[in-house]
Design a protein around this motif. Structure first.
Motif, short mmCIF file in Angstrom:
data_model
loop_
_atom_site.label_atom_id
_atom_site.label_comp_id
_atom_site.label_asym_id
_atom_site.label_seq_id
_atom_site.Cartn_x
_atom_site.Cartn_y
_atom_site.Cartn_z
N VAL A 74 29.67 99.08 50.84
CA VAL A 74 28.86 99.90 51.72
C VAL A 74 27.41 99.53 51.44
N GLU A 75 26.62 99.35 52.50
CA GLU A 75 25.21 99.01 52.34
C GLU A 75 24.33 100.05 53.01
N TYR A 76 23.18 100.29 52.36
CA TYR A 76 22.20 101.25 52.87
C TYR A 76 20.83 100.58 52.89
N ASP A 77 20.07 100.83 53.94
CA ASP A 77 18.67 100.41 54.00
C ASP A 77 17.83 101.53 53.40
N LEU A 78 17.29 101.28 52.20
CA LEU A 78 16.51 102.31 51.50
C LEU A 78 15.01 102.21 51.78
N LEU A 79 14.56 101.02 52.14
CA LEU A 79 13.16 100.78 52.50
C LEU A 79 12.18 101.20 51.41
N GLY A 80 12.59 101.14 50.16
CA GLY A 80 11.71 101.46 49.04
C GLY A 80 11.42 102.93 48.86
N HIS A 81 12.19 103.81 49.51
CA HIS A 81 11.91 105.26 49.44
C HIS A 81 12.52 105.96 48.23
N TYR A 82 13.35 105.28 47.45
CA TYR A 82 14.08 105.94 46.37
C TYR A 82 13.85 105.24 45.03
N ALA A 83 13.88 106.02 43.97
CA ALA A 83 13.63 105.50 42.63
C ALA A 83 14.91 105.24 41.85
N ALA A 84 15.98 105.98 42.15
CA ALA A 84 17.20 105.84 41.36
C ALA A 84 18.40 106.41 42.12
N LEU A 85 19.58 105.97 41.70
CA LEU A 85 20.85 106.51 42.19
C LEU A 85 21.66 106.94 40.99
N GLY A 86 22.24 108.12 41.07
CA GLY A 86 23.11 108.61 40.01
C GLY A 86 24.39 109.17 40.60
N ALA A 87 25.51 108.98 39.89
CA ALA A 87 26.80 109.53 40.31
C ALA A 87 27.75 109.50 39.12
N ASP A 88 28.78 110.32 39.17
CA ASP A 88 29.84 110.31 38.16
C ASP A 88 31.04 109.58 38.75
#
Length: 192
Positions: free
Chosen positions: A107-121
């Protein structure tokens, strides 16, 4: 007449050398331009390396306020959105069929530099047996930023990847068998 023939032969040879050399030069320049056009978008940005030494995680005293976090499920995937299935506060991703043209799910997402991190369990919700490995890989602008090998033994692995300045996020699942599934519990993006 023999002199004209010799001059014509010499001129012909000279023109072959000149135009052959020009053709070769144009071909080399074209190959160099094509190489850099392919390599530049696929290379890492050495001016902005990921924070911290590789393999380390920063200690987090408190998380950012909830208003600065966004559920990954609220974003629209640019490709492969059907590979994630919402389930409560999490997302489930099933393994690929295992056929030669269907080896992994992504799965791909265009983040455009808006996010600093991703977290999940991460947990394995389905697998053939307790020894079957499932692998989740996370790519930020085509650079690997996290690889997690999971088994159905009840353990939860924490996915925490830096995304500062990242334009495109890809999450990829690779399995040994087609009957597995990984759960991404409460996947949240932190605003930059």
């Amino acid at each position: 007449m023999a002199k004209d023939s010799a001059v014509a032969g010499t001129a012909s040879t000279w023109m072959q050398v000149v135009f052959g050399g020009l053709g070769l030069s144009v071909a080399i320049v074209g190959a160099v331009i094509a190489y850099f056009a392919w390599v530049q978008p696929h290379s890492s940005n050495d001016d902005n390396p990921p924070p911290g030494p590789a393999g380390t995680t920063a200690a987090r005293t408190t998380g950012p306020p909830a208003s600065q976090r966004v559920a990954l499920a609220s974003l629209t995937a640019s490709t492969g959105g059907g590979n994630f299935r919402p389930d409560g506060s999490g997302l489930d991703m099933a393994c690929a069929s295992g056929q030669s043209i269907d080896r992994q799910r992504s799965v791909e997402y265009d983040l455009l530099g808006h996010y600093a991190a991703l977290g999940a369990d991460l947990t394995v919700s389905k697998a053939r047996d307790g020894d079957t490995a499932l692998q989740v890989a996370v790519f930020a602008d085509d650079r690997g930023v996290g690889t997690y090998t999971l088994k159905k033994d009840g353990t939860t692995r924490r996915l925490d990847v830096p995304l500062a300045g990242v334009g495109r996020l890809r999450i990829q699942l690779t399995c040994q068998f087609p009957d597995g599934e990984v759960r991404f519990g409460d996947p949240l993006l932190t605003h930059a």
